[in-house]
Design an enzyme around this catalytic site. Structure first.
Site, PDB file in Angstrom:
ATOM      1  CG  ASP A  31      34.265  40.010  49.912  1.00  0.00           C
ATOM      2  OD1 ASP A  31      34.456  38.785  49.815  1.00  0.00           O
ATOM      3  OD2 ASP A  31      34.984  40.755  50.621  1.00  0.00           O
ATOM      4  NE  ARG A  35      33.722  37.996  55.277  1.00  0.00           N
ATOM      5  CZ  ARG A  35      33.657  39.245  54.857  1.00  0.00           C
ATOM      6  NH1 ARG A  35      33.400  40.219  55.721  1.00  0.00           N
ATOM      7  NH2 ARG A  35      33.852  39.542  53.596  1.00  0.00           N
ATOM      8  NE  ARG A  44      36.007  30.316  52.526  1.00  0.00           N
ATOM      9  CZ  ARG A  44      35.886  31.641  52.606  1.00  0.00           C
ATOM     10  NH1 ARG A  44      35.719  32.212  53.770  1.00  0.00           N
ATOM     11  NH2 ARG A  44      35.974  32.389  51.524  1.00  0.00           N
ATOM     12  CG  HIS A  48      31.701  30.309  47.222  1.00  0.00           C
ATOM     13  ND1 HIS A  48      32.015  31.644  47.320  1.00  0.00           N
ATOM     14  CD2 HIS A  48      32.744  29.643  47.793  1.00  0.00           C
ATOM     15  CE1 HIS A  48      33.191  31.774  47.918  1.00  0.00           C
ATOM     16  NE2 HIS A  48      33.647  30.580  48.223  1.00  0.00           N
ATOM     17  NE  ARG A  82      39.216  33.148  48.241  1.00  0.00           N
ATOM     18  CZ  ARG A  82      38.088  33.731  48.560  1.00  0.00           C
ATOM     19  NH1 ARG A  82      36.991  32.997  48.683  1.00  0.00           N
ATOM     20  NH2 ARG A  82      38.025  35.032  48.753  1.00  0.00           N
ATOM     21  CG  LEU A 142      22.579  44.120  32.071  1.00  0.00           C
ATOM     22  CD1 LEU A 142      22.909  45.494  32.627  1.00  0.00           C
ATOM     23  CD2 LEU A 142      22.150  43.178  33.202  1.00  0.00           C
ATOM     24  NE  ARG A 205      40.564  43.512  51.260  1.00  0.00           N
ATOM     25  CZ  ARG A 205      40.491  43.172  52.555  1.00  0.00           C
ATOM     26  NH1 ARG A 205      40.891  44.014  53.480  1.00  0.00           N
ATOM     27  NH2 ARG A 205      40.052  41.983  52.906  1.00  0.00           N
TER      28      ARG A 205
HETATM   29  C1  IPE Z   1      37.338  39.964  45.872  1.00  0.00           C
HETATM   30  O1  IPE Z   1      37.034  39.359  47.069  1.00  0.00           O
HETATM   31  C2  IPE Z   1      37.200  38.987  44.731  1.00  0.00           C
HETATM   32  C3  IPE Z   1      35.854  38.601  44.382  1.00  0.00           C
HETATM   33  C4  IPE Z   1      34.761  39.008  44.961  1.00  0.00           C
HETATM   34  C5  IPE Z   1      35.747  37.671  43.276  1.00  0.00           C
HETATM   35  P1  IPE Z   1      38.158  38.690  47.991  1.00  0.00           P
HETATM   36  O2  IPE Z   1      37.456  38.098  49.148  1.00  0.00           O
HETATM   37  O3  IPE Z   1      39.011  37.784  47.187  1.00  0.00           O
HETATM   38  O4  IPE Z   1      39.034  39.946  48.431  1.00  0.00           O
HETATM   39  P2  IPE Z   1      40.060  40.103  49.634  1.00  0.00           P
HETATM   40  O5  IPE Z   1      40.934  38.895  49.642  1.00  0.00           O
HETATM   41  O6  IPE Z   1      39.249  40.196  50.896  1.00  0.00           O
HETATM   42  O7  IPE Z   1      40.779  41.387  49.348  1.00  0.00           O
HETATM   43  C1  IPE Z   2      33.407  36.362  47.581  1.00  0.00           C
HETATM   44  O1  IPE Z   2      33.159  35.770  48.808  1.00  0.00           O
HETATM   45  C2  IPE Z   2      33.419  35.361  46.462  1.00  0.00           C
HETATM   46  C3  IPE Z   2      34.741  35.099  45.901  1.00  0.00           C
HETATM   47  C4  IPE Z   2      35.855  35.652  46.248  1.00  0.00           C
HETATM   48  C5  IPE Z   2      34.790  34.116  44.855  1.00  0.00           C
HETATM   49  P1  IPE Z   2      34.339  35.268  49.724  1.00  0.00           P
HETATM   50  O2  IPE Z   2      34.607  33.847  49.428  1.00  0.00           O
HETATM   51  O3  IPE Z   2      35.533  36.145  49.610  1.00  0.00           O
HETATM   52  O4  IPE Z   2      33.696  35.393  51.156  1.00  0.00           O
HETATM   53  P2  IPE Z   2      34.387  35.958  52.454  1.00  0.00           P
HETATM   54  O5  IPE Z   2      34.874  37.329  52.138  1.00  0.00           O
HETATM   55  O6  IPE Z   2      35.510  35.030  52.790  1.00  0.00           O
HETATM   56  O7  IPE Z   2      33.297  35.951  53.466  1.00  0.00           O
HETATM   57 MG    MG Z   3      36.125  37.809  50.563  1.00  0.00          MG
END
Ligand code: IPE
Ligand code: IPE
Ligand code: MG
Length: 251
Positions: A31, A35, A44, A48, A82, A142, A205
């Protein structure tokens, strides 16, 4: 007893790690990509893309540490909420990742699998991943699971329906439905439960990740955003895991 450490003065072959108390199975919630990019004034999706290089670094670290199973949360059933351009970008990443890194994964004897409902992924994503699963099926190093369109509650509901169908068809007796039998209906059938869960990006979480399988897992959280996560933090998580006392309700 040797403590795991990385020697930054040497090549990347230099992870020295005690094989005592190494987790067999590590699950990661990758995650913080969005950000990471936003902090730099970038869209954003840049985060990724940057996250891909962290994936390969951590897979290689897991290979070196002789982890048996690594399960990466790549796209959740909730991530469809999203904006479409972001979803489209995320779902192109598996193919881009595999185009670059499949030879390296093969060389490292990595076997790729997926967990989640891949039937609803765009064909280009499904086909790229399916190809990698086929190519790597005879590797015995692995096991790398990509959780793609994965949702824990959906997994449990599906399993429950299949159990019910097998009971109805007299393939299964209700008295035989114990924890092991139920687990065999999950995407993770045959795998040990994760010993260690790592979540980057600061949130504390599960976000619908492996709710059944994580019942007795050790959790390790870091504020480091996924694109900045490195072998150093990975080893730190392993070190802290080694010091945990797992009691499973006993003494
Ligand atoms: C969890 O991250 C899903 C993945 C990393 C693929 P999210 O960014 O979707 O989780 P929430 O929305 O903060 O709970
Ligand atoms: C996790 O990064 C990747 C996926 C959920 C696919 P986020 O896209 O949730 O990044 P933040 O949490 O918004 O920074
Ligand atoms: Mg996230």
């Amino acid at each position: 007893m040797k403590i795991p450490f990385i020697n930054h003065n040497h090549s990347d072959e230099s992870i020295h790690i005690s094989h005592d108390h190494i987790p067999d199975h590590i699950a990661i919630i990758m995650d913080g990509n969005g950000r990471w990019a936003q902090k730099r004034g970038m869209p954003r999706v840049v985060g990724h893309k940057e996250g891909i290089s962290t994936v390969v670094k951590i897979v290689n670290a897991a290979v070196k540490c002789k982890i048996k199973v690594l399960t990466l949360y790549t796209f959740s059933t909730e991530n469809w909420k999203r904006p479409k351009p972001e979803v489209d970008t995320i779902l192109k990443l598996p193919k881009q990742f595999l185009q670059i890194y499949l030879p390296e994964l093969m060389a490292n004897n990595v076997r790729i699998k997926t967990i989640g409902d891949t039937s609803h992924l765009p064909p280009h994503t499904r086909e790229a991943v399916q190809y990698a699963v086929e190519r790597t099926r005879d590797n015995n190093g692995l096991q790398l699971n990509f959780a793609l369109n994965y949702g824990g509650r959906q997994e449990i509901l599906n399993a429950m329906k299949e159990v019910f169908a097998d009971i109805t068809d007299a393939k299964l007796s209700i008295d035989d439905v114990d924890e092991d039998a139920f687990s065999s209906y999950l995407y993770t059938a045959g795998l040990p439960d994760p010993d260690l869960l790592i979540r980057t990006g600061g949130e504390k979480r599960l976000s619908n990740y492996l709710p059944w399988q994580l019942a007795y897992t050790e959790f390790w959280f870091t504020d480091v955003l996924w694109p900045d996560f490195s072998e150093k933090e990975f080893i730190q998580a392993l070190e802290e895991y080694r010091l945990r006392k797992r009691r499973y309700g006993g003494l």
